[in-house]
Design a protein around this motif. Sequence first.
Motif, short mmCIF file in Angstrom:
data_model
loop_
_atom_site.label_atom_id
_atom_site.label_comp_id
_atom_site.label_asym_id
_atom_site.label_seq_id
_atom_site.Cartn_x
_atom_site.Cartn_y
_atom_site.Cartn_z
N ASN A 133 61.90 23.20 31.81
CA ASN A 133 62.37 22.07 31.01
C ASN A 133 61.62 20.79 31.39
O ASN A 133 61.30 19.98 30.52
CB ASN A 133 63.88 21.90 31.20
CG ASN A 133 64.50 21.05 30.13
OD1 ASN A 133 64.00 20.95 29.02
ND2 ASN A 133 65.61 20.43 30.47
N LEU A 134 61.33 20.62 32.69
CA LEU A 134 60.54 19.46 33.14
C LEU A 134 59.18 19.44 32.46
O LEU A 134 58.75 18.41 31.93
CB LEU A 134 60.37 19.48 34.65
CG LEU A 134 59.33 18.49 35.22
CD1 LEU A 134 59.78 17.05 35.03
CD2 LEU A 134 59.05 18.79 36.67
N LYS A 135 58.51 20.57 32.46
CA LYS A 135 57.18 20.64 31.85
C LYS A 135 57.26 20.34 30.36
O LYS A 135 56.45 19.58 29.82
CB LYS A 135 56.55 22.02 32.08
CG LYS A 135 55.15 22.14 31.54
CD LYS A 135 54.54 23.48 31.86
CE LYS A 135 53.13 23.55 31.30
NZ LYS A 135 52.48 24.81 31.59
N ARG A 136 58.24 20.93 29.69
CA ARG A 136 58.41 20.69 28.26
C ARG A 136 58.70 19.23 27.97
O ARG A 136 58.09 18.61 27.10
CB ARG A 136 59.52 21.58 27.71
CG ARG A 136 59.71 21.50 26.19
CD ARG A 136 60.94 22.27 25.72
NE ARG A 136 62.18 21.80 26.29
CZ ARG A 136 62.80 20.67 25.92
NH1 ARG A 136 62.29 19.90 24.99
NH2 ARG A 136 63.94 20.32 26.49
N LEU A 137 59.63 18.65 28.72
CA LEU A 137 59.99 17.25 28.49
C LEU A 137 58.84 16.30 28.80
O LEU A 137 58.61 15.34 28.06
CB LEU A 137 61.21 16.88 29.35
CG LEU A 137 62.54 17.49 28.91
CD1 LEU A 137 63.61 17.24 29.96
CD2 LEU A 137 62.96 16.94 27.56
N MET A 141 57.08 13.96 26.11
CA MET A 141 57.09 12.52 26.33
C MET A 141 55.68 11.95 26.21
O MET A 141 55.47 10.90 25.58
CB MET A 141 57.66 12.19 27.71
CG MET A 141 57.81 10.70 27.97
SD MET A 141 58.48 10.34 29.60
CE MET A 141 60.15 10.92 29.40
N VAL A 142 54.70 12.62 26.78
CA VAL A 142 53.31 12.16 26.68
C VAL A 142 52.87 12.12 25.21
O VAL A 142 52.31 11.13 24.75
CB VAL A 142 52.36 13.05 27.51
CG1 VAL A 142 50.90 12.79 27.17
CG2 VAL A 142 52.60 12.83 29.00
N GLU A 143 53.16 13.19 24.47
CA GLU A 143 52.77 13.23 23.06
C GLU A 143 53.48 12.14 22.26
O GLU A 143 52.85 11.44 21.46
CB GLU A 143 53.07 14.61 22.46
CG GLU A 143 52.20 15.71 23.00
CD GLU A 143 50.72 15.44 22.81
OE1 GLU A 143 50.30 15.03 21.71
OE2 GLU A 143 49.96 15.63 23.79
N ASP A 144 54.78 12.00 22.45
CA ASP A 144 55.54 10.99 21.71
C ASP A 144 55.06 9.58 22.02
O ASP A 144 54.88 8.76 21.12
CB ASP A 144 57.04 11.09 22.02
CG ASP A 144 57.67 12.35 21.48
OD1 ASP A 144 57.03 13.06 20.66
OD2 ASP A 144 58.82 12.65 21.87
N MET A 150 49.59 4.59 19.64
CA MET A 150 48.52 4.57 18.63
C MET A 150 49.03 4.01 17.31
O MET A 150 48.35 3.20 16.66
CB MET A 150 47.94 5.98 18.44
CG MET A 150 47.13 6.43 19.64
SD MET A 150 46.31 8.02 19.40
CE MET A 150 47.68 9.15 19.56
N ARG A 151 50.24 4.40 16.90
CA ARG A 151 50.83 3.90 15.66
C ARG A 151 51.04 2.38 15.74
O ARG A 151 50.71 1.65 14.81
CB ARG A 151 52.16 4.60 15.39
CG ARG A 151 52.78 4.22 14.05
CD ARG A 151 54.10 4.94 13.79
NE ARG A 151 53.93 6.38 13.78
CZ ARG A 151 54.63 7.24 14.52
NH1 ARG A 151 55.56 6.81 15.34
NH2 ARG A 151 54.41 8.53 14.44
N ASP A 152 51.54 1.90 16.87
CA ASP A 152 51.74 0.46 17.06
C ASP A 152 50.42 -0.30 16.99
O ASP A 152 50.33 -1.35 16.36
CB ASP A 152 52.43 0.17 18.39
CG ASP A 152 53.88 0.62 18.42
OD1 ASP A 152 54.43 0.98 17.35
OD2 ASP A 152 54.47 0.61 19.53
N TYR A 153 49.40 0.26 17.62
CA TYR A 153 48.09 -0.40 17.61
C TYR A 153 47.54 -0.46 16.19
O TYR A 153 47.06 -1.50 15.75
CB TYR A 153 47.11 0.33 18.53
CG TYR A 153 45.73 -0.26 18.44
CD1 TYR A 153 45.43 -1.46 19.05
CD2 TYR A 153 44.73 0.38 17.70
CE1 TYR A 153 44.18 -2.03 18.94
CE2 TYR A 153 43.48 -0.17 17.59
CZ TYR A 153 43.20 -1.38 18.22
OH TYR A 153 41.95 -1.94 18.11
N VAL A 154 47.61 0.65 15.48
CA VAL A 154 47.09 0.68 14.11
C VAL A 154 47.86 -0.31 13.24
O VAL A 154 47.26 -1.06 12.47
CB VAL A 154 47.16 2.11 13.53
CG1 VAL A 154 46.91 2.11 12.03
CG2 VAL A 154 46.16 3.01 14.23
#
Length: 165
Positions: A133-137, A141-144, A150-154
Amino acid sequence: MESSSSFLPQISPHSFFPQKPSKWRNTTSHSTRIKCQKMYVPGFGEASPEAKAAKHLHDFFTYVAVRIVDAQLESYNFEGHAELQEFLEKHPLNDGDKFCADLMRESSRHKALALRILEVRSAYCKNDFEWDNLKRLASQMVEDRNTRLMRDYVSETILPTENES
């Protein structure tokens, strides 16, 4: 005699990365698997990033064990709970091993608390912590967060351009 340039990486027009000199290549005919190396992470000195993360998890497991033991004491040993709370007010829990060592040296009653914390820390790490679960979370988290940044910057760079026209 081989020229010294054979030790320099050869640049392939089809690759962004230099190839290893031919002297270093695997010459066995049966090895057709591509061998990938993990990233080199500079700046960690004697420890790998995983070792640094393990140290933080180790200290976190101490924090969790202290919380578990404190909750247990609160329900059946009010005096022990009060002693642990008093000790926590004077001693930070930043370094789990130092905290437990200081607790052991406080008194014989505190030594028993420290031993219980060590026992719970070990049991929690081995049996209760959900490593998958740690690895998944962490991956999620990194992807999100990457996507959000990136969305904020754009949106910051596009909106002023649209407002100008």
